[in-house]
Design a protein around this motif. Sequence first.
Motif, PDB file in Angstrom:
ATOM      1  N   UNK A 168      15.007  89.014  -3.598  1.00 22.01           N
ATOM      2  CA  UNK A 168      15.725  89.601  -2.459  1.00 22.01           C
ATOM      3  C   UNK A 168      16.407  88.549  -1.595  1.00 22.01           C
ATOM      4  N   UNK A 169      15.862  87.326  -1.593  1.00 23.09           N
ATOM      5  CA  UNK A 169      16.365  86.311  -0.654  1.00 23.09           C
ATOM      6  C   UNK A 169      17.379  85.376  -1.287  1.00 23.09           C
ATOM      7  N   UNK A 170      17.618  85.563  -2.588  1.00 23.76           N
ATOM      8  CA  UNK A 170      18.559  84.666  -3.266  1.00 23.76           C
ATOM      9  C   UNK A 170      19.912  84.703  -2.538  1.00 23.76           C
ATOM     10  N   UNK A 171      20.455  83.536  -2.287  1.00 23.59           N
ATOM     11  CA  UNK A 171      21.744  83.462  -1.583  1.00 23.59           C
ATOM     12  C   UNK A 171      21.602  83.422  -0.075  1.00 23.59           C
ATOM     13  N   UNK A 172      20.401  83.647   0.440  1.00 25.10           N
ATOM     14  CA  UNK A 172      20.218  83.689   1.903  1.00 25.10           C
ATOM     15  C   UNK A 172      19.946  82.316   2.500  1.00 25.10           C
ATOM     16  N   UNK A 173      19.645  81.340   1.643  1.00 23.96           N
ATOM     17  CA  UNK A 173      19.250  80.011   2.152  1.00 23.96           C
ATOM     18  C   UNK A 173      17.743  79.863   2.275  1.00 23.96           C
ATOM     19  N   UNK A 174      17.002  80.960   2.099  1.00 24.73           N
ATOM     20  CA  UNK A 174      15.538  80.879   2.204  1.00 24.73           C
ATOM     21  C   UNK A 174      14.949  80.647   0.812  1.00 24.73           C
ATOM     22  N   UNK A 175      14.297  79.492   0.644  1.00 25.45           N
ATOM     23  CA  UNK A 175      13.624  79.201  -0.620  1.00 25.45           C
ATOM     24  C   UNK A 175      12.175  79.660  -0.532  1.00 25.45           C
ATOM     25  N   UNK A 176      11.608  80.042  -1.656  1.00 23.07           N
ATOM     26  CA  UNK A 176      10.208  80.501  -1.662  1.00 23.07           C
ATOM     27  C   UNK A 176       9.473  79.837  -2.822  1.00 23.07           C
ATOM     28  N   UNK A 177       8.294  79.314  -2.525  1.00 21.84           N
ATOM     29  CA  UNK A 177       7.465  78.678  -3.554  1.00 21.84           C
ATOM     30  C   UNK A 177       6.058  79.248  -3.525  1.00 21.84           C
ATOM     31  N   UNK A 178       5.529  79.483  -4.693  1.00 21.36           N
ATOM     32  CA  UNK A 178       4.108  79.787  -4.842  1.00 21.36           C
ATOM     33  C   UNK A 178       3.429  78.487  -5.251  1.00 21.36           C
TER      34      UNK A 178
END
Length: 253
Positions: A168-178
């Motif tokens: 959902x956040x792709x392109x928003x500038x928010x990266x997510x890591x597990x």
Amino acid sequence: MSNCVFITGATSGFGLASAKLFAQHGYKLILTGRRIERLAQLADELGQQCQVHYASLDVRDSQQVAQLVAALPEDFKQVTALINNAGLALGTDPCDKASLADWHTMIDTNVTGLVNVTHALLPILTQQTVASVVNLASIASNWPYPGSHVYGASKAFVAQFSRNLRCDLVGSGVRVTSLEPGLSESEFSLVRFGGDQEKYQQLYGNSNALQPEDIANIIYWLVEQPAHININSLEVMPSSQAWNNFNVVKQAN
Ligand SMILES: NC(=O)c1ccc[n+]([C@@H]2O[C@H](COP(=O)([O-])OP(=O)(O)OC[C@H]3O[C@@H](n4cnc5c(N)ncnc54)[C@H](OP(=O)(O)O)[C@@H]3O)[C@@H](O)[C@H]2O)c1
């Protein structure tokens, strides 16, 4: 405008070590946890190096989470990194001996708590040009072991939630890591063993376990990656740890 990191579970272990490391690099810190006296002491210490805001927070309480985020002081409103670190394991008994209350506490903290904080901070994170969410999952997200039942399942939620957030956040500038650590020495196992120091010593003695500072270094490295890089998941064990044989139970004919 300097970077601002929001850390849950900053009173101990990974969260505490991360607070110290981000402070060294001049980040603004928002430090949360339930043990307010520890936060006050830490804020006092780190306040020499950077701006610190701290608040008592039980991540299980969605209202408390939302209120805290809404009331962030002006200087701390632009959060650029969320370290979703608060979490716990309770007990090592097999599933048929485990306490239902412990199961609920793990789900409420590791699943509901992490979701509460993420939901409250997403509107801020998505306003930033670049931001990071580091979710503390575990090797227990990926691999089963006896006594892991609800703890491992709650961490599997964290890993999958992280991947789904990315969609959902792709392109928003928010990266997510597990981030999925293995054996690490902190208060984690003391909490899991109900404060039993002897069990704690048995587990960690001569084990060369990862240290909170090792995980803090990885968290900082993740957050500092260039904007075009997203590390989706990162599993890390001490070199002294590996998998073991599959368990085959023999039956009498
Ligand atoms: N240590 C390991 O081997 C290991 C391995 C893989 C993953 N992890 C995960 O890494 C994270 C950090 O673990 P750690 O090793 O640093 O353990 P730790 O030293 O026990 O720290 C856990 C932190 O979580 C906070 N916390 C617990 N329940 C909370 C709640 N309801 N609301 C707010 N804060 C809460 C605690 O703060 P207060 O008690 O002050 O609230 C504490 O600061 C956890 O999510 C854990 O599951 C740990």
